[in-house]
Write a protein that holds these residues in place. Structure first.
Motif, PDB file in Angstrom:
ATOM      1  N   SER A 103      35.927  98.173  34.013  1.00  0.00           N
ATOM      2  CA  SER A 103      34.670  98.566  34.660  1.00  0.00           C
ATOM      3  C   SER A 103      33.741  97.364  34.820  1.00  0.00           C
ATOM      4  O   SER A 103      32.981  97.284  35.790  1.00  0.00           O
ATOM      5  CB  SER A 103      33.977  99.668  33.845  1.00  0.00           C
ATOM      6  N   GLY A 104      33.784  96.417  33.863  1.00  0.00           N
ATOM      7  CA  GLY A 104      32.972  95.214  33.988  1.00  0.00           C
ATOM      8  C   GLY A 104      33.369  94.390  35.196  1.00  0.00           C
ATOM      9  O   GLY A 104      32.521  93.813  35.885  1.00  0.00           O
ATOM     10  N   PHE A 105      34.664  94.339  35.475  1.00  0.00           N
ATOM     11  CA  PHE A 105      35.165  93.644  36.654  1.00  0.00           C
ATOM     12  C   PHE A 105      34.735  94.359  37.934  1.00  0.00           C
ATOM     13  O   PHE A 105      34.332  93.734  38.907  1.00  0.00           O
ATOM     14  CB  PHE A 105      36.692  93.562  36.583  1.00  0.00           C
ATOM     15  N   ASP A 106      34.807  95.701  37.923  1.00  0.00           N
ATOM     16  CA  ASP A 106      34.536  96.484  39.132  1.00  0.00           C
ATOM     17  C   ASP A 106      33.043  96.661  39.411  1.00  0.00           C
ATOM     18  O   ASP A 106      32.586  96.468  40.540  1.00  0.00           O
ATOM     19  CB  ASP A 106      35.192  97.864  39.011  1.00  0.00           C
ATOM     20  N   THR A 107      32.278  97.073  38.400  1.00  0.00           N
ATOM     21  CA  THR A 107      30.870  97.437  38.625  1.00  0.00           C
ATOM     22  C   THR A 107      29.890  96.674  37.750  1.00  0.00           C
ATOM     23  O   THR A 107      28.705  97.004  37.723  1.00  0.00           O
ATOM     24  CB  THR A 107      30.665  98.948  38.391  1.00  0.00           C
ATOM     25  N   GLY A 108      30.356  95.686  36.987  1.00  0.00           N
ATOM     26  CA  GLY A 108      29.450  94.922  36.147  1.00  0.00           C
ATOM     27  C   GLY A 108      29.123  95.637  34.846  1.00  0.00           C
ATOM     28  O   GLY A 108      29.959  96.328  34.282  1.00  0.00           O
ATOM     29  N   LEU A 109      27.893  95.504  34.388  1.00  0.00           N
ATOM     30  CA  LEU A 109      27.496  96.028  33.080  1.00  0.00           C
ATOM     31  C   LEU A 109      27.190  97.519  33.086  1.00  0.00           C
ATOM     32  O   LEU A 109      26.863  98.091  32.044  1.00  0.00           O
ATOM     33  CB  LEU A 109      26.253  95.276  32.581  1.00  0.00           C
ATOM     34  N   LEU A 110      27.321  98.182  34.212  1.00  0.00           N
ATOM     35  CA  LEU A 110      26.870  99.571  34.371  1.00  0.00           C
ATOM     36  C   LEU A 110      27.423 100.504  33.311  1.00  0.00           C
ATOM     37  O   LEU A 110      26.681 101.275  32.693  1.00  0.00           O
ATOM     38  CB  LEU A 110      27.242 100.077  35.764  1.00  0.00           C
ATOM     39  N   PRO A 319      29.036  96.320  21.869  1.00  0.00           N
ATOM     40  CA  PRO A 319      30.121  96.484  22.849  1.00  0.00           C
ATOM     41  C   PRO A 319      29.827  96.028  24.270  1.00  0.00           C
ATOM     42  O   PRO A 319      30.746  95.575  24.952  1.00  0.00           O
ATOM     43  CB  PRO A 319      30.376  98.000  22.800  1.00  0.00           C
ATOM     44  N   VAL A 320      28.587  96.139  24.719  1.00  0.00           N
ATOM     45  CA  VAL A 320      28.277  95.680  26.083  1.00  0.00           C
ATOM     46  C   VAL A 320      28.633  94.203  26.228  1.00  0.00           C
ATOM     47  O   VAL A 320      29.140  93.765  27.269  1.00  0.00           O
ATOM     48  CB  VAL A 320      26.794  95.913  26.408  1.00  0.00           C
ATOM     49  N   PHE A 321      28.403  93.433  25.171  1.00  0.00           N
ATOM     50  CA  PHE A 321      28.608  91.994  25.243  1.00  0.00           C
ATOM     51  C   PHE A 321      30.039  91.566  24.917  1.00  0.00           C
ATOM     52  O   PHE A 321      30.446  90.462  25.290  1.00  0.00           O
ATOM     53  CB  PHE A 321      27.630  91.289  24.296  1.00  0.00           C
ATOM     54  N   ILE A 322      30.807  92.400  24.227  1.00  0.00           N
ATOM     55  CA  ILE A 322      32.169  91.984  23.879  1.00  0.00           C
ATOM     56  C   ILE A 322      33.253  92.865  24.515  1.00  0.00           C
ATOM     57  O   ILE A 322      34.438  92.511  24.448  1.00  0.00           O
ATOM     58  CB  ILE A 322      32.372  91.947  22.344  1.00  0.00           C
ATOM     59  N   PHE A 323      32.876  93.992  25.105  1.00  0.00           N
ATOM     60  CA  PHE A 323      33.855  94.858  25.783  1.00  0.00           C
ATOM     61  C   PHE A 323      33.652  94.876  27.302  1.00  0.00           C
ATOM     62  O   PHE A 323      34.606  94.825  28.062  1.00  0.00           O
ATOM     63  CB  PHE A 323      33.767  96.298  25.261  1.00  0.00           C
ATOM     64  N   VAL A 324      32.387  94.986  27.741  1.00  0.00           N
ATOM     65  CA  VAL A 324      32.091  95.067  29.181  1.00  0.00           C
ATOM     66  C   VAL A 324      31.942  93.679  29.788  1.00  0.00           C
ATOM     67  O   VAL A 324      32.502  93.398  30.862  1.00  0.00           O
ATOM     68  CB  VAL A 324      30.810  95.889  29.434  1.00  0.00           C
ATOM     69  N   LEU A 325      31.207  92.810  29.116  1.00  0.00           N
ATOM     70  CA  LEU A 325      30.963  91.467  29.646  1.00  0.00           C
ATOM     71  C   LEU A 325      32.251  90.689  29.945  1.00  0.00           C
ATOM     72  O   LEU A 325      32.291  89.947  30.944  1.00  0.00           O
ATOM     73  CB  LEU A 325      30.073  90.678  28.678  1.00  0.00           C
ATOM     74  N   PRO A 326      33.315  90.795  29.127  1.00  0.00           N
ATOM     75  CA  PRO A 326      34.556  90.079  29.475  1.00  0.00           C
ATOM     76  C   PRO A 326      35.072  90.409  30.873  1.00  0.00           C
ATOM     77  O   PRO A 326      35.587  89.526  31.570  1.00  0.00           O
ATOM     78  CB  PRO A 326      35.543  90.538  28.393  1.00  0.00           C
ATOM     79  N   GLY A 327      34.940  91.657  31.292  1.00  0.00           N
ATOM     80  CA  GLY A 327      35.372  92.028  32.631  1.00  0.00           C
ATOM     81  C   GLY A 327      34.540  91.351  33.709  1.00  0.00           C
ATOM     82  O   GLY A 327      35.068  90.903  34.736  1.00  0.00           O
ATOM     83  N   LEU A 328      33.222  91.265  33.460  1.00  0.00           N
ATOM     84  CA  LEU A 328      32.340  90.576  34.408  1.00  0.00           C
ATOM     85  C   LEU A 328      32.653  89.082  34.441  1.00  0.00           C
ATOM     86  O   LEU A 328      32.644  88.450  35.501  1.00  0.00           O
ATOM     87  CB  LEU A 328      30.882  90.818  34.030  1.00  0.00           C
ATOM     88  N   LEU A 329      32.940  88.520  33.269  1.00  0.00           N
ATOM     89  CA  LEU A 329      33.335  87.113  33.214  1.00  0.00           C
ATOM     90  C   LEU A 329      34.647  86.886  33.961  1.00  0.00           C
ATOM     91  O   LEU A 329      34.823  85.866  34.635  1.00  0.00           O
ATOM     92  CB  LEU A 329      33.472  86.665  31.757  1.00  0.00           C
ATOM     93  N   ALA A 330      35.574  87.839  33.844  1.00  0.00           N
ATOM     94  CA  ALA A 330      36.841  87.727  34.572  1.00  0.00           C
ATOM     95  C   ALA A 330      36.592  87.706  36.076  1.00  0.00           C
ATOM     96  O   ALA A 330      37.255  86.979  36.824  1.00  0.00           O
ATOM     97  CB  ALA A 330      37.762  88.892  34.198  1.00  0.00           C
TER      98      ALA A 330
END
Length: 577
Positions: A103-110, A319-330
């Motif tokens: 989800s971080g990759f697709d929609t960011g931190l949402l 979790p926002v910073f270690i589960f979701v953020l990795p997807g946004l970083l990807a």
């Protein structure tokens, strides 16, 4: 459904976080896993199983408050740190690690809202629900519902809790964990699931809640450490926060940093849908689901039962910073050429984000660190499954078996619970071929919860805050609400053209909750059935009443911790609005 047992060897670029150099490797080749990584994983698995079995030994050795209470509720000895860590570990599964990165990759931190909004719900658990649970000395939440309403409400919640534990907590966790292990090691999906299921069942069925909580405390540490490592390495390769923001600005995707989206957002999750819909899901999940709340039921006293959930709430910031953020970083790493997603890209240039987390593990992590992160994935899987198995054994023993055989001994109850856990494990494995058809595991999971949570949230909330809510209205609200929710979900799954089809699942949860509240209030007023005095005792006289308990002095006071947690969440939402 036939699941492929072979994974093609995929050439990819491996970025070394320390040197920035690149080398080639292959996904799906078990021989590509370094011996050190394999050793770390094996040592972790043996350590967790050994600790769980040791906890089972301790449980048998000290059994003083009755074998069944020791097995199912750890003898009422759990302190706040273990409760908080166990709540977090049971909640976080492979579904979260993999799907939140997706989800971080697709929609960011949402989708981080599912983590941060949980903090507010844990405050509700601490302030309003936990005190009643502890004072009534119930072994299960259906037991509490019987004391507040009647036996029929207990039976319905017991069945719903069993189904949700098998499907939501175990089935989806097996599916996600199996897919990750298959993609990394090339091991057959079902072989990996059966191996992990067997190891988890070994210590859970033997050791009971004490084994579950002790192992979950360790698994939480491993889980956070592993997720933090992959986040830091991706962050370092990206070049820091400013570099990530600059990449998002250049591609016109700065909205990915926003947690609160405006009306009409393509995600279907504007800010008001989160504000109105999440509490419905959250109260059911955090305050009325046996798998989660069982840790609170095993608390040493009311203060530990209050502070434990608040501790979990503070951890839920992470979790926002270690589960979701990795997807946004990807996403930004791929856009700058530092992460190769060509193996996940189809002929139209569309990236299949389901493999994002696996790609990050295989491409970004050096030898040794890879084993730690995979151990964290296994920790997420095993902790969730073990917690669900323990709740299933408790529900079956107390809410189903003992009802028909009230004279059942403690030893027999424990035996029944162990058999129930084993059967549930087999059923969950058999469900995987059905669950694997879900296009998005995280969305499918939340969509299911959105359609079944409303009646439970309604009867618990009105039961705790409205003395006039009677048994007749509660039982029919649960029936009517469940039938309505299942009917709407089925209609949407079959893609039948109705007005319900265009309603986002978060708003659907809110509408169903309002509908259930109206049903229960109307049925209560029109039935005119009295509420027994002992049932009214399980209801607050006013919303301020639970705040009159003094609690611990100093910084450990539940009132201070609740205010501090609420303030931290408000500041975070302001920053990422």
């Amino acid at each position: 459904m036939q699941v492929s047992t072979t994974i093609p060897s995929i050439t990819f670029v491996v970025a070394n976080a320390a040197s920035g150099q690149v080398s080639e490797g292959s996904v799906g080749d078990i021989g590509g896993m370094a011996p050190l990584d394999t050793i770390i994983i094996v040592v972790y698995l043996l350590g967790v199983v050994g600790l769980g079995l040791y906890a089972g030994h301790l449980m048998k050795k000290r059994s003083s408050s009755g074998e069944s209470r020791d097995y199912f509720l750890a003898g009422g000895t759990l302190r706040w740190p273990m409760i908080g860590l166990a709540l977090f570990a049971t909640n976080i599964s492979c579904v979260h690690l993999v799907s939140l990165a997706q989800s971080g990759f697709d929609t960011g931190l949402l989708n981080g809202n599912f983590e941060w909004m949980a903090a507010f719900t844990l405050i509700l658990l601490s302030l309003f629900f936990a005190p009643f649970y502890i004072k009534s000395r119930v072994a299960t939440l259906p037991d509490f519902l019987e004391k507040r309403y009647n036996r029929r409400c207990r039976d319905m919640l017991a069945v719903l809790s069993l189904v949700s534990a098998v499907v939501i907590h175990i089935g989806f966790s097996f599916l996600t964990g199996g897919i990750v292990i298959r993609d990394i090691f090339g091991v057959d999906l079902y072989v990996s699931i059966i191996v992990i299921a067997s190891l988890t069942a070994l210590y859970t069925i033997v050791g009971g809640l004490l084994a579950v909580v002790l192992t979950e405390a360790i698994q939480t540490i491993v889980l956070i450490a592993g997720a933090a490592i992959i986040t830091w390495i991706a962050y370092d390769i990206m070049g820091g926060w400013e570099a990530m923001v600059a990449s998002l600005e250049s591609s016109g995707n700065t909205d990915k940093l926003s947690m609160l989206r405006p009306h009409g957002d393509p995600s279907g999750m504007p800010w008001y849908a989160i504000l109105l819909g999440y509490p419905v899901l959250g109260v059911w999940y955090w305050c009325a689901d046996q798998t989660i709340v069982q840790r609170v039921l095993g608390a040493k006293d009311e203060n530990h039962a209050r502070v434990g959930p608040l501790f979990a709430g503070f951890i839920k910031v992470i979790p926002v910073f270690i589960f979701v953020l990795p997807g946004l970083l990807a996403f930004t790493l791929a856009s700058t050429g530092k992460l190769d997603l060509s193996p996940l890209t189809d002929s139209n240039g569309v990236v299949d984000s389901k493999g994002i987390y696996t790609a990050m593990i295989t491409q970004l992590l050096p030898v040794g660190v890879k084993g730690i992160v995979i151990a964290a994935l296994l920790a997420a899987l095993m902790s969730t499954v073990s917690g669900a198995l323990n709740s299933i054994s408790t529900l079956t023993a107390f809410d189903l078996f003992k009802r028909f055989r009230p004279t059942t001994s403690d030893h027999q109850l424990v035996l029944v619970g162990r058999i129930a856990a084993a059967v549930a494990l087999v059923v969950a494995i058999l469900l995987v071929p059905v669950l694997v058809k879900a296009p998005s595991i995280f969305n499918a999971l939340n969509n299911i919860i959105a359609h079944i949570a409303a009646p439970v949230t309604c009867v618990f909330t009105l039961g705790v805050f409205w003395k006039r809510a009677n048994a007749f209205s509660a039982q029919w609200t649960m029936v009517i609400g469940a039938v309505t929710g299942v009917a709407i979900y089925t209609i949407n799954v079959l893609e039948i053209d109705t007005p319900f089809a265009d309603i986002p699942f978060m708003m659907m949860a809110f509408y169903l909750f309002v509908y259930c509240v109206i049903v229960q209030v109307v049925l209560t007023l029109f039935s005119g059935k009295p509420v027994p005095a002992d049932s009214q005792a399980l209801c607050w006289n006013s919303p301020l009443q639970p705040l009159r308990a003094p609690g611990w002095p100093g910084l450990g006071n539940y009132k201070f911790l609740s205010l501090a947690l609420g303030a931290i969440m408000a500041v975070l939402y302001w920053i990422f609005r």
